[in-house]
Scaffold this motif. Structure first.
Motif, PDB file in Angstrom:
ATOM      1  N   GLN A 184      27.640   3.751   3.186  1.00 40.06           N
ATOM      2  CA  GLN A 184      26.849   4.795   3.820  1.00 40.06           C
ATOM      3  C   GLN A 184      25.557   4.983   3.033  1.00 40.06           C
ATOM      4  O   GLN A 184      25.558   4.982   1.809  1.00 40.06           O
ATOM      5  CB  GLN A 184      27.618   6.127   3.831  1.00 40.06           C
ATOM      6  N   VAL A 185      24.455   5.119   3.753  1.00 42.17           N
ATOM      7  CA  VAL A 185      23.171   5.386   3.113  1.00 42.17           C
ATOM      8  C   VAL A 185      22.495   6.503   3.877  1.00 42.17           C
ATOM      9  O   VAL A 185      22.582   6.575   5.108  1.00 42.17           O
ATOM     10  CB  VAL A 185      22.291   4.113   3.070  1.00 42.17           C
ATOM     11  N   GLN A 186      21.855   7.396   3.152  1.00 43.88           N
ATOM     12  CA  GLN A 186      21.117   8.501   3.754  1.00 43.88           C
ATOM     13  C   GLN A 186      19.622   8.221   3.607  1.00 43.88           C
ATOM     14  O   GLN A 186      19.171   7.764   2.542  1.00 43.88           O
ATOM     15  CB  GLN A 186      21.457   9.821   3.081  1.00 43.88           C
ATOM     16  N   SER A 201      19.344   7.202  -0.281  1.00 47.61           N
ATOM     17  CA  SER A 201      20.375   7.562  -1.256  1.00 47.61           C
ATOM     18  C   SER A 201      21.717   7.089  -0.720  1.00 47.61           C
ATOM     19  O   SER A 201      21.868   6.772   0.448  1.00 47.61           O
ATOM     20  CB  SER A 201      20.395   9.072  -1.493  1.00 47.61           C
ATOM     21  N   GLY A 202      22.689   7.024  -1.610  1.00 44.67           N
ATOM     22  CA  GLY A 202      23.999   6.532  -1.211  1.00 44.67           C
ATOM     23  C   GLY A 202      24.212   5.138  -1.766  1.00 44.67           C
ATOM     24  O   GLY A 202      23.970   4.895  -2.937  1.00 44.67           O
ATOM     25  N   ARG A 203      24.601   4.235  -0.931  1.00 47.45           N
ATOM     26  CA  ARG A 203      24.840   2.861  -1.386  1.00 47.45           C
ATOM     27  C   ARG A 203      23.535   2.182  -1.781  1.00 47.45           C
ATOM     28  O   ARG A 203      22.456   2.628  -1.458  1.00 47.45           O
ATOM     29  CB  ARG A 203      25.543   2.061  -0.294  1.00 47.45           C
ATOM     30  N   THR A 204      23.681   1.087  -2.480  1.00 52.12           N
ATOM     31  CA  THR A 204      22.524   0.381  -3.011  1.00 52.12           C
ATOM     32  C   THR A 204      21.555   0.013  -1.903  1.00 52.12           C
ATOM     33  O   THR A 204      21.879  -0.747  -0.996  1.00 52.12           O
ATOM     34  CB  THR A 204      22.965  -0.906  -3.735  1.00 52.12           C
ATOM     35  N   TYR A 208      20.011  -3.519   2.038  1.00 53.26           N
ATOM     36  CA  TYR A 208      19.748  -3.177   3.421  1.00 53.26           C
ATOM     37  C   TYR A 208      18.404  -3.697   3.906  1.00 53.26           C
ATOM     38  O   TYR A 208      17.411  -3.673   3.188  1.00 53.26           O
ATOM     39  CB  TYR A 208      19.768  -1.660   3.609  1.00 53.26           C
ATOM     40  N   ASN A 262      14.383   2.987  -4.640  1.00 55.61           N
ATOM     41  CA  ASN A 262      15.145   3.264  -3.415  1.00 55.61           C
ATOM     42  C   ASN A 262      14.264   3.855  -2.326  1.00 55.61           C
ATOM     43  O   ASN A 262      14.660   4.792  -1.605  1.00 55.61           O
ATOM     44  CB  ASN A 262      16.311   4.215  -3.696  1.00 55.61           C
ATOM     45  N   TYR A 306      21.881   3.209  10.300  1.00 56.44           N
ATOM     46  CA  TYR A 306      21.533   4.442   9.610  1.00 56.44           C
ATOM     47  C   TYR A 306      20.114   4.856   9.972  1.00 56.44           C
ATOM     48  O   TYR A 306      19.214   4.015  10.045  1.00 56.44           O
ATOM     49  CB  TYR A 306      21.663   4.263   8.092  1.00 56.44           C
TER      50      TYR A 306
END
Length: 123
Positions: A1-3, A25-28, A32, A77, A112
């Protein structure tokens, strides 16, 4: 999950510039693909630009080629959309999106989404 959270929108005169940011934020984030889409009132959401995780490959809608530049800083990020020579027809809500597969030009290809940031270009 990524925000994803977009920022940098606003009101600008035709011919002006804006830089949108997309903070993840969240996963690397560097796993992506990142894309930018936009949606004007009464219109469908449309592809603007996308960039692979490495930054080596990009794709742009014909309507923004030569005016917009997509980039990313995986260490921060954060992704960016530099928009130059803005036109009134660029007015829309701009969305940042991400997926774990490949560059795509349809919204359904992205898992996302951010909440969007308004860009208004006056004539």
């Amino acid at each position: 999950q990524v925000q994803l959270v977009e920022s940098g929108g606003g009101l600008v005169q035709a011919g002006g510039s804006l830089r949108l940011s997309c903070a993840a934020s969240g996963r690397t984030f560097n796993n992506y693909v990142m894309g930018w889409f936009r949606q004007a009132p009464g219109k469908e959401r449309e592809f603007v630009a996308a960039i692979t995780w490495s930054g080596r490959s990009t794709d742009y809608a014909d309507s923004v080629k030569g005016r917009f530049t997509i980039s990313r800083d995986n260490a921060k990020n954060t992704g960016y959309l530099q928009m130059n020579s803005l036109k009134p027809e660029d007015t829309a809500v701009y969305y940042c999106a991400a997926n774990t597969r490949a560059i795509g030009i349809t919204p359904s290809g992205y898992n996302y989404w951010g909440q969007g940031t308004q860009v208004t270009v006056s004539s």
